[in-house]
Design a protein around this motif. Structure first.
Motif, PDB file in Angstrom:
ATOM      1  N   GLY A 159       0.924  -1.136   0.085  1.00 17.75           N
ATOM      2  CA  GLY A 159       0.053   0.067   0.030  1.00 17.75           C
ATOM      3  C   GLY A 159       1.024   1.132  -0.093  1.00 17.75           C
ATOM      4  O   GLY A 159       2.054   1.237  -0.109  1.00 17.75           O
ATOM      5  N   ASP A 160       0.107   2.383   0.082  1.00 22.07           N
ATOM      6  CA  ASP A 160       0.672   3.553  -0.040  1.00 22.07           C
ATOM      7  C   ASP A 160       1.210   3.962   1.362  1.00 22.07           C
ATOM      8  O   ASP A 160      -0.036   4.218   2.089  1.00 22.07           O
ATOM      9  CB  ASP A 160      -0.038   4.663  -0.812  1.00 22.07           C
ATOM     10  CG  ASP A 160       0.694   6.067  -1.084  1.00 22.07           C
ATOM     11  OD1 ASP A 160       0.432   6.946  -0.235  1.00 22.07           O
ATOM     12  OD2 ASP A 160       1.353   6.002  -1.905  1.00 22.07           O
ATOM     13  N   ALA A 161       2.100   4.849   1.745  1.00 19.92           N
ATOM     14  CA  ALA A 161       2.355   5.443   3.029  1.00 19.92           C
ATOM     15  C   ALA A 161       1.414   6.322   3.402  1.00 19.92           C
ATOM     16  O   ALA A 161       0.879   6.410   4.575  1.00 19.92           O
ATOM     17  CB  ALA A 161       3.772   5.772   3.163  1.00 19.92           C
ATOM     18  N   GLU A 162       1.270   7.239   2.375  1.00 20.58           N
ATOM     19  CA  GLU A 162       0.300   8.365   2.681  1.00 20.58           C
ATOM     20  C   GLU A 162      -1.212   8.164   2.980  1.00 20.58           C
ATOM     21  O   GLU A 162      -1.973   8.769   3.525  1.00 20.58           O
ATOM     22  CB  GLU A 162       0.410   9.170   1.702  1.00 20.58           C
ATOM     23  CG  GLU A 162       1.798   9.854   1.536  1.00 20.58           C
ATOM     24  CD  GLU A 162       2.272  10.910   0.392  1.00 20.58           C
ATOM     25  OE1 GLU A 162       1.114  11.714   0.102  1.00 20.58           O
ATOM     26  OE2 GLU A 162       3.241  10.891  -0.074  1.00 20.58           O
ATOM     27  N   SER A 163      -1.649   6.626   2.662  1.00 15.63           N
ATOM     28  CA  SER A 163      -3.023   6.370   2.584  1.00 15.63           C
ATOM     29  C   SER A 163      -3.157   5.375   3.762  1.00 15.63           C
ATOM     30  O   SER A 163      -4.425   4.919   4.170  1.00 15.63           O
ATOM     31  CB  SER A 163      -3.528   5.915   1.595  1.00 15.63           C
ATOM     32  OG  SER A 163      -3.137   4.802   1.121  1.00 15.63           O
ATOM     33  N   THR A 164      -2.194   5.107   4.750  1.00 13.65           N
ATOM     34  CA  THR A 164      -2.122   4.114   5.730  1.00 13.65           C
ATOM     35  C   THR A 164      -3.046   4.540   6.951  1.00 13.65           C
ATOM     36  O   THR A 164      -2.625   5.671   7.330  1.00 13.65           O
ATOM     37  CB  THR A 164      -0.801   3.707   6.174  1.00 13.65           C
ATOM     38  OG1 THR A 164       0.269   3.187   5.012  1.00 13.65           O
ATOM     39  CG2 THR A 164      -0.519   2.544   7.199  1.00 13.65           C
ATOM     40  N   ASP A 165      -3.701   3.795   7.545  1.00 12.97           N
ATOM     41  CA  ASP A 165      -4.164   3.929   8.793  1.00 12.97           C
ATOM     42  C   ASP A 165      -3.409   3.946   9.872  1.00 12.97           C
ATOM     43  O   ASP A 165      -3.086   2.776  10.250  1.00 12.97           O
ATOM     44  CB  ASP A 165      -5.663   3.278   8.896  1.00 12.97           C
ATOM     45  CG  ASP A 165      -6.450   3.681  10.210  1.00 12.97           C
ATOM     46  OD1 ASP A 165      -5.918   4.591  11.072  1.00 12.97           O
ATOM     47  OD2 ASP A 165      -7.506   2.728  10.297  1.00 12.97           O
ATOM     48  N   LEU A 166      -3.253   4.910  10.546  1.00 11.98           N
ATOM     49  CA  LEU A 166      -2.169   5.121  11.788  1.00 11.98           C
ATOM     50  C   LEU A 166      -2.752   5.109  13.015  1.00 11.98           C
ATOM     51  O   LEU A 166      -2.025   5.321  14.064  1.00 11.98           O
ATOM     52  CB  LEU A 166      -1.167   6.083  11.472  1.00 11.98           C
ATOM     53  CG  LEU A 166      -0.379   6.069  10.255  1.00 11.98           C
ATOM     54  CD1 LEU A 166       0.597   7.626  10.270  1.00 11.98           C
ATOM     55  CD2 LEU A 166       0.318   4.882  10.059  1.00 11.98           C
ATOM     56  N   ALA A 167      -4.031   4.811  13.239  1.00  8.95           N
ATOM     57  CA  ALA A 167      -4.947   4.836  14.516  1.00  8.95           C
ATOM     58  C   ALA A 167      -4.580   4.012  15.135  1.00  8.95           C
ATOM     59  O   ALA A 167      -4.299   4.295  16.733  1.00  8.95           O
ATOM     60  CB  ALA A 167      -6.123   4.824  14.065  1.00  8.95           C
ATOM     61  N   ALA A 168      -3.971   2.833  15.088  1.00  4.45           N
ATOM     62  CA  ALA A 168      -3.513   1.943  16.044  1.00  4.45           C
ATOM     63  C   ALA A 168      -2.133   1.701  16.345  1.00  4.45           C
ATOM     64  O   ALA A 168      -1.779   0.856  17.136  1.00  4.45           O
ATOM     65  CB  ALA A 168      -3.913   0.526  15.726  1.00  4.45           C
ATOM     66  N   VAL A 169      -1.196   2.601  15.816  1.00  6.90           N
ATOM     67  CA  VAL A 169       0.011   2.484  15.930  1.00  6.90           C
ATOM     68  C   VAL A 169       0.481   3.818  17.012  1.00  6.90           C
ATOM     69  O   VAL A 169      -0.228   4.642  17.231  1.00  6.90           O
ATOM     70  CB  VAL A 169       0.921   2.815  14.894  1.00  6.90           C
ATOM     71  CG1 VAL A 169       0.470   1.814  13.625  1.00  6.90           C
ATOM     72  CG2 VAL A 169       1.034   4.222  14.177  1.00  6.90           C
ATOM     73  N   GLY A 170       1.739   3.425  17.654  1.00  2.00           N
ATOM     74  CA  GLY A 170       2.489   4.210  18.727  1.00  2.00           C
ATOM     75  C   GLY A 170       3.576   5.007  18.204  1.00  2.00           C
ATOM     76  O   GLY A 170       3.802   5.949  19.032  1.00  2.00           O
ATOM     77  N   GLY A 171       3.958   4.716  17.184  1.00  2.00           N
ATOM     78  CA  GLY A 171       5.263   5.494  16.629  1.00  2.00           C
ATOM     79  C   GLY A 171       5.454   5.154  15.327  1.00  2.00           C
ATOM     80  O   GLY A 171       4.773   4.011  14.510  1.00  2.00           O
TER      81      GLY A 171
END
Length: 391
Positions: A151-163
């Protein structure tokens, strides 16, 4: 390598042959191995894929050591991949900051993600290139806490990551991309992410310093005197009170020079018995003045990154030389003086003078048996040649 080659490699026959062949570095080894494999009835496509990967594995050993023998690589991916011992230090930042889930956006072949997962951090490794993502999946297969997404970095869902760890793609088709607007993801987007998440952004060490935003920690890293990368750290993974850092990794272990800002230069003064050439990471971080004060030295010239000392400097942050003689930069004079000293092997270093070292060395007609170092530089504005020995 293309998708067809990867399919050949990932077949049972391809993986068996790759392990059998092992790393290949020389042209003679390639020729012998091709002849042997073709004579055994293997297809040309399979042999080409195996040989290409075997050569990449050999090239990867300085970065990955014994791990290279079980990894897969693409040429661009290997070129940009973080060295394993450097990646381990990056992973330690996130672990010490209490980050338990890291998004590796633009993971490439997965070198940093491997280091994160080795510390039992959960890793979401995202790569937009299908071939590279497949290679990363293979490399990360032994790590159950790592997951690769195409996938594309700019469209990744980051809601569940801490860093977040970002290593923007700066190469395409074997070509280095100098314009940040051509990188993937874009640098401005990366800085936007860093405002909201603990973030590390890996960049080339020659990045225009005007692009470094305020409020982050800029850490230049050198490995065995080669400056390999610049990392910008934000949020919880940045160290309080540190805006500039020079990290030197060698066989003696890590050493680091840090400061709250670029350090003011030390005053210039007369040539002493010893010279210290600061490590490239110290020069890039603009911490030369701090280093000079640390070793009790002074600048050789106001505009040149050499430090001179009256006593032998002992530091991991540079290479020390003892000055034996001082001459004008004159070929005729140097030819005579070096001949009189039986010098035949000459390392020529230059800074602050417009001279090509290789061409200059050839003009000296050396025929002696002893080694030496010749430093072409300026002292208080005067062009000089300093005959020296490594200390």
């Amino acid at each position: 390598m293309d998708v067809a080659e990867l399919r050949e490699l990932l077949s049972p026959e391809g993986l068996r042959l790759l392990d059998e062949v092992g790393p290949i570095a020389s042209t003679q080894d390639v020729v012998r191995t091709v002849s042997r494999l073709r004579a055994a009835g293997h297809s040309g496509a399979l042999v080409a894929a195996v040989l290409g990967q075997a050569r990449l594995r050999a090239k990867a050993v300085p970065k990955f050591g014994d791990f290279a023998a079980r990894m897969l690589f693409t040429p661009d991916g290997l070129e940009q991949a973080t060295r394993l011992r450097v990646a381990a230090l990056h992973a330690g930042r996130f672990d010490e900051a209490g980050v338990d889930v890291v998004a590796d956006l633009g993971c490439g072949i997965g070198s940093d993600a491997m280091a994160f997962a080795a510390l039992d951090l959960a890793v979401l490794a995202v790569e937009r290139d299908e071939l590279t993502a497949a290679v990363a999946s293979y490399n990360l297969a032994p790590f159950p806490t790592a997951h690769v997404e195409l996938g594309d970095a700019e469209s990744t869902d980051l809601a569940a990551v801490g860093g977040v760890w970002l290593d923007p793609a700066r190469r395409a088709g074997g070509r280095r991309l100098d314009d940040p607007s051509e990188w993937s993801p874009h640098l401005d987007w990366a800085f936007g992410i860093a405002r909201d998440q603990p973030t590390g952004i890996k960049l080339g060490p020659g990045l225009d310093r005007d692009l470094i935003p305020p409020g982050c920690e800029a850490q230049w890293i050198s490995v065995d005197r080669d400056v390999v990368e610049l990392v910008l750290w934000f949020g919880a993974v940045a160290r309080p009170g540190v805006a500039r850092a020079a990290l030197v990794l060698s066989d003696s272990g890590p050493a680091e020079l840090t400061a709250e800002a670029d350090s003011p230069d030390a005053e210039a003064g007369p040539l002493g018995e010893y010279l210290l050439e600061p490590d490239g990471s110290v020069i890039r971080a603009r911490l030369i003045g701090d280093l000079a004060r640390q070793v009790g030295g002074r600048m050789l010239d106001e505009t040149i990154a050499w430090i001179t000392c009256d006593s032998a400097p002992s530091t991991p942050f540079g290479q020390a030389f003892r000055v034996a003689e001082r001459f004008p930069i004159d070929v005729k004079t140097l030819k005579r003086e070096l001949s009189a000293r039986d010098i035949g092997t000459l390392e020529v270093k230059k800074r602050g003078v417009d001279i090509d070292p290789a061409s200059f060395r050839n003009k000296l007609g050396l025929r002696g048996s002893k080694p030496a170092t010749l430093i072409l530089t300026r002292v208080a504005g005067e062009r000089v040649a300093l005959l020296a020995e490594r200390f």
